[in-house]
Design a protein around this motif. Structure first.
Motif, mmCIF file in Angstrom:
data_model
loop_
_atom_site.group_PDB
_atom_site.id
_atom_site.type_symbol
_atom_site.label_atom_id
_atom_site.label_comp_id
_atom_site.label_asym_id
_atom_site.label_seq_id
_atom_site.Cartn_x
_atom_site.Cartn_y
_atom_site.Cartn_z
ATOM 1 N N PRO A 109 -2.701 13.735 3.231
ATOM 2 C CA PRO A 109 -3.258 14.801 4.066
ATOM 3 C C PRO A 109 -3.645 16.006 3.226
ATOM 4 N N PRO A 110 -4.733 16.649 3.578
ATOM 5 C CA PRO A 110 -5.140 17.834 2.813
ATOM 6 C C PRO A 110 -4.192 19.005 3.112
ATOM 7 N N GLU A 111 -3.794 19.708 2.076
ATOM 8 C CA GLU A 111 -2.986 20.921 2.180
ATOM 9 C C GLU A 111 -1.657 20.705 2.913
ATOM 10 N N LYS A 112 -1.095 19.523 2.813
ATOM 11 C CA LYS A 112 0.191 19.235 3.461
ATOM 12 C C LYS A 112 1.148 18.664 2.426
ATOM 13 N N GLN A 113 2.417 18.938 2.590
ATOM 14 C CA GLN A 113 3.461 18.330 1.778
ATOM 15 C C GLN A 113 3.778 16.991 2.433
ATOM 16 N N ALA A 114 3.569 15.892 1.725
ATOM 17 C CA ALA A 114 3.761 14.563 2.299
ATOM 18 C C ALA A 114 4.748 13.763 1.473
ATOM 19 N N GLU A 115 5.512 12.933 2.168
ATOM 20 C CA GLU A 115 6.451 12.025 1.521
ATOM 21 C C GLU A 115 5.704 10.730 1.215
ATOM 22 N N LYS A 116 5.855 10.226 0.017
ATOM 23 C CA LYS A 116 5.151 9.016 -0.398
ATOM 24 C C LYS A 116 6.052 7.809 -0.151
ATOM 25 N N LEU A 117 5.570 6.857 0.634
ATOM 26 C CA LEU A 117 6.302 5.635 0.941
ATOM 27 C C LEU A 117 5.484 4.441 0.463
ATOM 28 N N THR A 145 0.843 -1.188 0.000
ATOM 29 C CA THR A 145 0.000 0.000 0.000
ATOM 30 C C THR A 145 0.879 1.238 0.000
ATOM 31 N N THR A 146 0.296 2.333 -0.416
ATOM 32 C CA THR A 146 0.988 3.612 -0.380
ATOM 33 C C THR A 146 0.750 4.238 0.982
ATOM 34 N N ILE A 147 1.831 4.719 1.577
ATOM 35 C CA ILE A 147 1.739 5.350 2.892
ATOM 36 C C ILE A 147 2.294 6.754 2.760
ATOM 37 N N TYR A 148 1.600 7.717 3.350
ATOM 38 C CA TYR A 148 2.047 9.095 3.311
ATOM 39 C C TYR A 148 2.598 9.467 4.683
#
Length: 147
Positions: free
Chosen positions: A41-49, A22-25
């Motif tokens: 997350p809405p309006e957040k810079q997230a790293e995709k794992l 699965t994709t985890i943010y």
């Protein structure tokens, strides 16, 4: 499709872990707390794992190490009790007997009253006060009742 080939396909799919990945943010909020979620997350810079890329941490393989034994420093109450125990055995015995009796009363009765030191009136003892008194009497017994 034959039944054997269908079962073989199911087994291959079942044991193929990348299909279940699965994709985890991962992101850090404004308070500095790190969050992980499967939804972006809405309006957040997230790293995709990806879950298959995350290496699991080893758990429970390190034995706890014993800390260096420190000489316990007696508290003021313990020091005073030791002094009384050494200098006046009779007073120590009286304190022990009193604490034992008070602990017996506190353990056998739940509806207790006591005199308020400021107003001089009798008031009902709450359960919290009763438990505090039980702990105090147990400490006095530990300090003054020598076996």
């Amino acid at each position: 499709m034959t039944r054997k080939s269908f079962c073989a396909l199911l087994l291959v799919l079942f044991f193929c872990p990348t299909l279940f990945a699965t994709t985890i943010y991962k992101w850090v909020d404004e308070k500095g707390v790190t969050h992980y979620s499967q939804q972006m997350p809405p309006e957040k810079q997230a790293e995709k794992l990806y879950s298959e890329d995350i290496e699991q941490q080893r758990v429970g393989f390190v034995a706890p190490s014993a800390s260096a034994a420190k000489e316990p420093v007696p508290s003021e109450m313990e020091a005073a009790a030791n002094e009384i125990n050494q200098k006046d055995k009779e007073q120590a015995k009286m304190i022990c007997d009193s604490a034992t009796h008070q602990l017996n009363v506190l353990n056998t009765h739940t509806n207790l009253t006591r005199k308020n030191a400021q107003t001089g009136e009798m008031e009902k003892m709450t359960e919290e006060q009763r438990q505090e008194q039980i702990a105090a009497q147990q400490e006095r017994i530990r300090l003054f009742c020598t076996q």
